[in-house]
Write a protein that holds these residues in place. Structure first.
Motif, PDB file in Angstrom:
ATOM      1  N   ASP A  57       6.089   3.884  -1.040  1.00 43.69           N
ATOM      2  CA  ASP A  57       5.120   2.968  -1.629  1.00 43.69           C
ATOM      3  C   ASP A  57       5.142   1.816  -1.416  1.00 43.69           C
ATOM      4  O   ASP A  57       6.320   1.089  -1.442  1.00 43.69           O
ATOM      5  CB  ASP A  57       5.096   3.018  -3.185  1.00 43.69           C
ATOM      6  CG  ASP A  57       4.226   4.462  -3.803  1.00 43.69           C
ATOM      7  OD1 ASP A  57       3.202   4.820  -2.875  1.00 43.69           O
ATOM      8  OD2 ASP A  57       4.736   5.090  -4.463  1.00 43.69           O
ATOM      9  N   ARG A  58       4.072   1.060  -1.030  1.00 45.49           N
ATOM     10  CA  ARG A  58       3.959  -0.454  -0.705  1.00 45.49           C
ATOM     11  C   ARG A  58       2.951  -0.863  -1.537  1.00 45.49           C
ATOM     12  O   ARG A  58       1.785  -0.773  -1.280  1.00 45.49           O
ATOM     13  CB  ARG A  58       3.550  -0.532   0.621  1.00 45.49           C
ATOM     14  CG  ARG A  58       4.760  -0.313   1.814  1.00 45.49           C
ATOM     15  CD  ARG A  58       4.147  -0.239   3.251  1.00 45.49           C
ATOM     16  NE  ARG A  58       5.058  -0.146   4.153  1.00 45.49           N
ATOM     17  CZ  ARG A  58       5.912  -0.832   4.827  1.00 45.49           C
ATOM     18  NH1 ARG A  58       5.632  -2.169   4.495  1.00 45.49           N
ATOM     19  NH2 ARG A  58       6.845  -0.506   5.733  1.00 45.49           N
ATOM     20  N   PRO A  59       3.387  -1.522  -2.583  1.00 44.45           N
ATOM     21  CA  PRO A  59       2.553  -1.847  -3.515  1.00 44.45           C
ATOM     22  C   PRO A  59       1.641  -3.022  -2.996  1.00 44.45           C
ATOM     23  O   PRO A  59       2.249  -3.991  -2.416  1.00 44.45           O
ATOM     24  CB  PRO A  59       3.168  -2.178  -4.997  1.00 44.45           C
ATOM     25  CG  PRO A  59       4.464  -2.484  -4.462  1.00 44.45           C
ATOM     26  CD  PRO A  59       4.609  -1.549  -3.240  1.00 44.45           C
ATOM     27  N   ALA A  60       0.244  -3.387  -3.190  1.00 48.34           N
ATOM     28  CA  ALA A  60      -0.296  -4.603  -2.783  1.00 48.34           C
ATOM     29  C   ALA A  60      -0.796  -5.244  -3.843  1.00 48.34           C
ATOM     30  O   ALA A  60      -1.017  -4.805  -5.121  1.00 48.34           O
ATOM     31  CB  ALA A  60      -1.616  -4.054  -2.202  1.00 48.34           C
ATOM     32  N   GLU A  61      -0.975  -6.380  -3.420  1.00 47.17           N
ATOM     33  CA  GLU A  61      -1.422  -7.387  -4.640  1.00 47.17           C
ATOM     34  C   GLU A  61      -2.842  -7.124  -5.109  1.00 47.17           C
ATOM     35  O   GLU A  61      -3.692  -6.819  -4.262  1.00 47.17           O
ATOM     36  CB  GLU A  61      -1.311  -9.021  -4.101  1.00 47.17           C
ATOM     37  CG  GLU A  61      -0.179  -9.502  -3.600  1.00 47.17           C
ATOM     38  CD  GLU A  61       0.933  -9.377  -4.772  1.00 47.17           C
ATOM     39  OE1 GLU A  61       0.508  -9.744  -5.818  1.00 47.17           O
ATOM     40  OE2 GLU A  61       2.362  -8.882  -4.723  1.00 47.17           O
ATOM     41  N   PRO A  62      -3.083  -7.586  -6.225  1.00 49.41           N
ATOM     42  CA  PRO A  62      -4.625  -7.312  -6.882  1.00 49.41           C
ATOM     43  C   PRO A  62      -5.357  -7.889  -6.075  1.00 49.41           C
ATOM     44  O   PRO A  62      -5.268  -9.130  -5.558  1.00 49.41           O
ATOM     45  CB  PRO A  62      -4.381  -7.694  -8.080  1.00 49.41           C
ATOM     46  CG  PRO A  62      -3.027  -7.777  -8.441  1.00 49.41           C
ATOM     47  CD  PRO A  62      -2.181  -8.116  -7.469  1.00 49.41           C
ATOM     48  N   GLY A  63      -6.564  -7.334  -5.563  1.00 43.43           N
ATOM     49  CA  GLY A  63      -7.651  -8.103  -4.770  1.00 43.43           C
ATOM     50  C   GLY A  63      -8.770  -7.433  -4.801  1.00 43.43           C
ATOM     51  O   GLY A  63      -9.058  -6.108  -5.421  1.00 43.43           O
ATOM     52  N   PRO A  64      -9.895  -7.900  -4.525  1.00 40.63           N
ATOM     53  CA  PRO A  64     -11.509  -7.268  -4.367  1.00 40.63           C
ATOM     54  C   PRO A  64     -11.491  -6.222  -3.493  1.00 40.63           C
ATOM     55  O   PRO A  64     -10.634  -6.169  -2.532  1.00 40.63           O
ATOM     56  CB  PRO A  64     -12.281  -8.365  -4.182  1.00 40.63           C
ATOM     57  CG  PRO A  64     -11.402  -9.321  -3.378  1.00 40.63           C
ATOM     58  CD  PRO A  64     -10.093  -9.201  -3.952  1.00 40.63           C
ATOM     59  N   ALA A  65     -12.225  -5.046  -3.786  1.00 43.12           N
ATOM     60  CA  ALA A  65     -12.324  -4.136  -2.775  1.00 43.12           C
ATOM     61  C   ALA A  65     -11.186  -3.505  -2.137  1.00 43.12           C
ATOM     62  O   ALA A  65     -10.952  -3.047  -0.992  1.00 43.12           O
ATOM     63  CB  ALA A  65     -13.244  -4.567  -1.748  1.00 43.12           C
ATOM     64  N   ARG A  66     -10.125  -3.303  -2.919  1.00 44.23           N
ATOM     65  CA  ARG A  66      -8.871  -2.606  -2.540  1.00 44.23           C
ATOM     66  C   ARG A  66      -8.880  -1.156  -2.225  1.00 44.23           C
ATOM     67  O   ARG A  66      -9.723  -0.473  -2.886  1.00 44.23           O
ATOM     68  CB  ARG A  66      -7.741  -2.825  -3.622  1.00 44.23           C
ATOM     69  CG  ARG A  66      -6.934  -4.105  -3.628  1.00 44.23           C
ATOM     70  CD  ARG A  66      -6.167  -4.261  -4.816  1.00 44.23           C
ATOM     71  NE  ARG A  66      -5.035  -2.973  -4.953  1.00 44.23           N
ATOM     72  CZ  ARG A  66      -4.571  -2.957  -6.007  1.00 44.23           C
ATOM     73  NH1 ARG A  66      -4.554  -3.697  -7.069  1.00 44.23           N
ATOM     74  NH2 ARG A  66      -3.544  -1.783  -5.974  1.00 44.23           N
ATOM     75  N   LEU A  67      -8.331  -0.830  -1.012  1.00 41.44           N
ATOM     76  CA  LEU A  67      -8.445   0.616  -0.761  1.00 41.44           C
ATOM     77  C   LEU A  67      -6.898   1.193  -0.898  1.00 41.44           C
ATOM     78  O   LEU A  67      -6.043   0.566  -0.978  1.00 41.44           O
ATOM     79  CB  LEU A  67      -8.901   0.626   0.807  1.00 41.44           C
ATOM     80  CG  LEU A  67     -10.147   0.451   1.405  1.00 41.44           C
ATOM     81  CD1 LEU A  67     -10.356   0.461   2.794  1.00 41.44           C
ATOM     82  CD2 LEU A  67     -11.191   1.577   0.656  1.00 41.44           C
ATOM     83  N   ARG A  68      -6.880   2.443  -1.065  1.00 45.05           N
ATOM     84  CA  ARG A  68      -5.613   3.315  -1.138  1.00 45.05           C
ATOM     85  C   ARG A  68      -5.611   4.052  -0.013  1.00 45.05           C
ATOM     86  O   ARG A  68      -6.722   4.813   0.602  1.00 45.05           O
ATOM     87  CB  ARG A  68      -5.505   4.108  -2.424  1.00 45.05           C
ATOM     88  CG  ARG A  68      -5.303   3.329  -3.550  1.00 45.05           C
ATOM     89  CD  ARG A  68      -5.522   4.309  -5.019  1.00 45.05           C
ATOM     90  NE  ARG A  68      -5.100   3.684  -6.132  1.00 45.05           N
ATOM     91  CZ  ARG A  68      -3.997   3.296  -6.741  1.00 45.05           C
ATOM     92  NH1 ARG A  68      -2.965   3.697  -6.242  1.00 45.05           N
ATOM     93  NH2 ARG A  68      -3.799   2.518  -7.840  1.00 45.05           N
ATOM     94  N   ALA A  69      -4.540   4.140   0.956  1.00 48.31           N
ATOM     95  CA  ALA A  69      -4.537   4.773   2.217  1.00 48.31           C
ATOM     96  C   ALA A  69      -3.188   5.589   2.153  1.00 48.31           C
ATOM     97  O   ALA A  69      -2.204   5.209   1.581  1.00 48.31           O
ATOM     98  CB  ALA A  69      -4.480   3.898   3.344  1.00 48.31           C
ATOM     99  N   LEU A  70      -3.301   6.656   2.670  1.00 47.60           N
ATOM    100  CA  LEU A  70      -2.344   7.775   3.101  1.00 47.60           C
ATOM    101  C   LEU A  70      -1.873   7.435   4.693  1.00 47.60           C
ATOM    102  O   LEU A  70      -2.913   7.631   5.347  1.00 47.60           O
ATOM    103  CB  LEU A  70      -2.525   9.015   2.868  1.00 47.60           C
ATOM    104  CG  LEU A  70      -2.112   9.620   1.638  1.00 47.60           C
ATOM    105  CD1 LEU A  70      -2.442  10.915   1.520  1.00 47.60           C
ATOM    106  CD2 LEU A  70      -0.709   9.317   0.924  1.00 47.60           C
ATOM    107  N   LEU A  71      -0.760   7.401   5.057  1.00 51.93           N
ATOM    108  CA  LEU A  71      -0.349   6.851   6.385  1.00 51.93           C
ATOM    109  C   LEU A  71       0.542   8.153   6.936  1.00 51.93           C
ATOM    110  O   LEU A  71       1.705   8.055   6.391  1.00 51.93           O
ATOM    111  CB  LEU A  71       0.216   5.376   6.596  1.00 51.93           C
ATOM    112  CG  LEU A  71       0.472   5.024   7.972  1.00 51.93           C
ATOM    113  CD1 LEU A  71      -0.703   5.335   8.800  1.00 51.93           C
ATOM    114  CD2 LEU A  71       0.782   3.769   8.018  1.00 51.93           C
ATOM    115  N   ILE A  72       0.049   9.094   7.869  1.00 49.38           N
ATOM    116  CA  ILE A  72       0.832  10.162   8.085  1.00 49.38           C
ATOM    117  C   ILE A  72       1.198  10.063   9.444  1.00 49.38           C
ATOM    118  O   ILE A  72       0.668  10.061  10.419  1.00 49.38           O
ATOM    119  CB  ILE A  72      -0.027  11.557   7.979  1.00 49.38           C
ATOM    120  CG1 ILE A  72      -0.344  11.403   6.426  1.00 49.38           C
ATOM    121  CG2 ILE A  72       0.909  12.733   8.329  1.00 49.38           C
ATOM    122  CD1 ILE A  72      -1.231  12.701   6.044  1.00 49.38           C
TER     123      ILE A  72
END
Length: 462
Positions: free
Chosen positions: A4-19
């Motif tokens: 898991d790589r947490p991202a800093e809070p920000g507008p329009a955040r996406l969640r992605a799976l990288l396979i």
């Protein structure tokens, strides 16, 4: 193995799976680039590790396809498309395998990346995805045909080329046009729709192109046309197949020159307008019959999108029904509101009026329902599809146990009505004793459930 790589809070955040191979430099570089762009990334080694639960948490899936043969790539990606529902899948392919990328796009992937990818390429893809997600609430899709259509619409939105949307009446052509507009131009840009079939010919030219004061009798003030009003945004020419031949020639000139001249004006106005045309007609057949200009047809039909009729994409029916219930009865739970028999009736209907007919059907059912839930009779569809078989005691008991609390209550009420308020027969059908039924009815009343028979049987309740 995953990370898991947490991202800093920000507008329009996406969640992605990288396979893909976790130890590859390309995998690590893409993960870092996504993290820097406020995308929360979860990495998996292979498609087999992508459970439905993980896919449900993501908004975007990147799959490293590399230089694998097209057949093997599709074998990896297609199961993701089936599991992902409304998820967007983006294959990452080598430059030499662009034919494979095209096949995956046809299968329902929304976009693709070429390796080695550039920062500009990734930024453009993420921009399209964020814009598409912002507009996603206007679209409902689950069937393969709908997935392919929406994926194509996202790619079309990145261009300014004219778009032609075809489909039967009621399929949602204007909704798709608005989706393309939102993805490509954003909410703030103007969207102007003109129904070419609803306006008299003598008024349509002035409406489209505008006029100056005194251009004709009654023109007491100058008026901008729809093309001007749509400048910087999108103009939808709905039912474009109904345009008179004379106006077709003038429309062609405007599209070719990207300039419009008001009636009675001495100068033209430069345009920056995305033109989307929509029709239920076959424009090629209309052109062959001499009712539509072939040169205008080719100008409009640069990028064509066809919306399949609802009967050909049954996977979308219940999803759409839930959306219409949420829209028209915000406090209701669509899963509870539609009984199993109602869902079967919706799926069995042919829907000649398409999505518009489905929405009208649900609106009517919400008004006419007699009880907690929407029953098949409330839908007003073909009666031959709505008569359920008389349940046995075992079947009645199974149906009772399988339902949720409120569905259970409605089932008890419906059974009681069927037997005219006779509690012994009702209890036998439900697989319980008369005493247990009395306790059940008492508990229902305590929870505020109104237990009433149809008017002709109202004397059956004590």
């Amino acid at each position: 193995m995953d990370q898991d790589r947490p991202a800093e809070p920000g507008p329009a955040r996406l969640r992605a799976l990288l396979i893909g191979a976790l130890d590859s430099a390309e995998h690590e570089a893409l993960a870092d680039s996504l993290h820097q762009r406020q995308v929360r990334v979860r990495s998996l080694a292979s498609c087999a590790d992508a459970s439905a639960e993980l896919l449900g948490e993501a908004g975007l899936v990147f799959v490293f396809v590399g230089a694998r043969a097209g057949g093997q790539a599709q074998a990896d990606v297609l199961p993701l498309l089936r599991l992902a529902g409304e998820l967007d899948v983006v294959p990452i392919v080598a430059y030499a395998e662009q034919a494979c990328a095209a096949a995956l796009l046809e299968a329902g992937c929304v976009d693709y990346l070429l390796t080695p990818f550039s920062v500009a390429q990734l930024d453009a893809l993420l921009h399209r995805q964020r814009a598409a997600r912002a507009a996603q609430h206007t679209q409902v899709y689950r069937s393969p045909a709908s997935r392919r259509l929406l994926a194509m619409a996202q790619r079309v939105a990145a261009t300014q080329a004219p778009v032609l949307i075809t489909g039967e009446t009621g399929t949602g052509k204007e909704l798709l046009a608005r989706y393309i507009h939102r993805v490509g131009s954003g909410e703030q840009a103007p969207f102007v729709a003109v129904n070419c079939a609803a306006i008299p010919e003598q008024m349509l030219e002035s409406l489209l192109f505008g006029h100056e004061r005194g251009a004709f009798t009654g023109a007491v003030n100058a008026q901008p046309g729809k093309f001007e009003l749509a400048n910087g945004g999108t103009l939808l020419l709905d039912e474009v197949g109904e345009l008179p031949l004379g106006l077709q020639a003038k429309l062609l000139r405007v599209l070719q020159e990207q300039r419009v001249e008001r009636l009675g004006a001495q100068r033209d106005i430069r345009l920056n307008v995305r033109v989307i045309a929509a029709t239920h007609r076959d424009l090629r057949a209309e052109a062959e019959a001499g009712r539509f200009r072939a040169d205008l047809m080719f100008r409009l039909d640069v990028l064509a999108l066809h919306i399949a009729p609802l009967r050909q994409r049954s996977e979308d029916i219940l999803l759409l029904a839930h959306r219409f219930i949420e829209r028209n009865a915000p406090g209701e739970n669509p899963e509870q509101l539609l009984t199993s028999a109602s869902r079967q009736a919706l799926l069995a209907h042919d829907w000649p009026g398409n999505v518009r007919e489905l929405e009208n059907c649900l609106q009517r059912a919400l008004i006419l329902r007699n009880g907690l839930f929407i029953q098949p009779r409330d839908l007003g569809l073909d009666d031959s599809l709505l008569a359920p078989p008389e349940p046995s005691a075992d079947a009645g008991h199974a149906a009772l146990k399988a339902s949720g609390k409120w569905a259970e209550y409605q089932h008890v009420i419906d059974t009681l009505r069927r037997f005219g308020g006779h509690k012994t027969k009702t209890a036998h059908s439900l697989g319980m004793t008369p005493r247990a039924l009395r306790y059940r009815l008492s508990a229902m009343r305590a929870e505020g459930v109104a237990i009433q028979l149809a008017p002709s049987h109202s004397g059956g309740f004590a």
